[in-house]
Design an enzyme around this catalytic site. Structure first.
Site, short mmCIF file in Angstrom:
data_model
loop_
_atom_site.label_atom_id
_atom_site.label_comp_id
_atom_site.label_asym_id
_atom_site.label_seq_id
_atom_site.Cartn_x
_atom_site.Cartn_y
_atom_site.Cartn_z
N GLY A 164 0.79 -1.23 0.00
CA GLY A 164 0.00 0.00 0.00
C GLY A 164 0.82 1.28 0.00
O GLY A 164 0.35 2.32 0.48
N ALA A 201 -0.97 4.39 -1.68
CA ALA A 201 -2.11 4.91 -0.91
C ALA A 201 -1.63 5.58 0.38
O ALA A 201 -2.19 6.59 0.81
CB ALA A 201 -3.09 3.79 -0.60
N ASP A 234 -7.26 -0.31 -0.35
CA ASP A 234 -6.01 0.25 0.17
C ASP A 234 -6.24 1.59 0.86
O ASP A 234 -5.84 1.79 2.01
CB ASP A 234 -4.99 0.45 -0.97
CG ASP A 234 -4.25 -0.82 -1.32
OD1 ASP A 234 -4.79 -1.90 -1.04
OD2 ASP A 234 -3.15 -0.73 -1.89
#
Ligand code: PMV
Length: 317
Positions: free
Chosen positions: A107, A110, A152
């Site tokens: 992730g 994000a 995410d």
């Protein structure tokens, strides 16, 4: 004005990656040991609107105005400004750094967006609830890969374990009994968009086969939720193994991930699977806390370039 700092955690998907793009439920948890960090300092000597963006980890140093409008960092800042009906930032310097490995299913994109959106809002003297941070980060995530499910940005903006179904209100998981997972990195960078695109083509050719696989993954995610919420996390082990078999059938695993999954199980993990986009990136293993170190060593002996042991609980420790 003192510098503003905001951070955001990494994440792993425990169950349901890929099937989540097709509307099935998935479970994701934050990983607080790795974080993206954004520091914004006012620059009283420059003209309003002059924003210097530095991300030394990726060799970027540019004026905001020089970045393409669709650049993820520009989009995060401009999207936040727009959310408050503003057109430009007071002059400032924005420094972005992250300890989250890139293109590894943790992730990183994000987390940078969430930290940047939060820092920008605070710098503007505003507050944004997690829901709005998540929505703004989702718009940025769309630039990385066309059809993100939104899992995410959601788990990272809330920083809590989530049960996620695309397009539905977020559900935070009850988690009466914490559990430990070891994350092992194959070291292979694998952009999620490619795996998602390949799977979409396969699904278009044979929707019946892939819908059945996605359904089976969805049933596993539901069962996993019950195990987590009823305080029986050991039950997640066999469910992880089943989820991994289904991901392999979708063509999302790879020999290096298979090797790490096998190594974790031989070293005593209760279950193991790839996590995230697959074809590389990271895998996760559920372990009893006392076995975390030996499973991590086994992963490293089998080629993991990095391991992270993390306790999944409601609040970061
Ligand atoms: O960002 P990653 O690599 O953890 O992948 C996200 C999970 C996928 O289900 C593969 C894609 C998505 O948009 O949900």
């Amino acid at each position: 004005m003192p510098a503003i700092t905001a951070t955001a955690p990494g994440k792993v998907i425990l169950f349901g990656e890929h099937a989540v793009v097709y509307g099935r439920p998935a479970i994701a948890v934050p990983v607080n040991q790795v974080r993206a960090r954004v520091v914004i300092s006012a620059d009283p000597h420059s003209a309003p609107g002059r924003v210097l963006v530095r991300a030394p980890d990726v060799g970027l140093e540019a004026e905001l105005g020089e970045l393409p409008e669709k650049h993820p960092l520009a989009q995060a800042i401009l999207g936040t400004l727009k959310a408050f009906g503003l057109e430009r930032m007071p002059a400032c310097a924005v420094r972005i750094s992250s300890t989250i490995p890139v293109a590894a299913g943790l992730g990183s994109g994000a987390a940078v967006s969430v930290a940047l959106i939060r820092a920008t809002a605070t710098f503007l003297g505003q507050r944004l609830p997690a829901e709005r941070v998540s929505a703004l980060a989702y718009e940025v995530d769309k630039l990385y890969h066309g059809t993100p499910s939104g899992i995410d940005n959601t788990v990272i903006a809330y920083g809590l374990p989530v049960y996620f179904i695309r397009g539905q209100p977020i559900e935070l998981l009850k988690l009466p009994v914490p559990f430990t997972i070891v994350i092992g990195d194959t070291g292979i960078q694998s952009p999620t968009a490619i795996a998602v695109g390949d799977l979409r083509r396969l699904w278009q050719e044979d929707p019946g086969r892939y819908e059945a696989l996605f359904d089976a993954v969805g049933v596993i995610a539901q069962a996993a939720r019950r195990s987590i919420e009823s305080g029986k996390p050991d039950e997640l082990g066999p469910l992880m193994n089943e989820n991994q078999v289904l991901l392999a059938k979708m063509g999302i695993s790879c020999p290096e991930l298979d090797r790490l999954v096998a190594a974790a199980l031989s070293a005593g993990a209760l279950g193991a699977k790839l996590s995230g986009g697959g074809r590389g990136g990271n895998m996760i293993a559920l372990v009893r806390s006392e076995a975390a170190a030996s499973v991590a060593q086994a992963l490293e002996r089998s080629g993991a370039i990095r391991t992270i042991s993390t306790s999944v609980r409601l609040r970061a420790q």
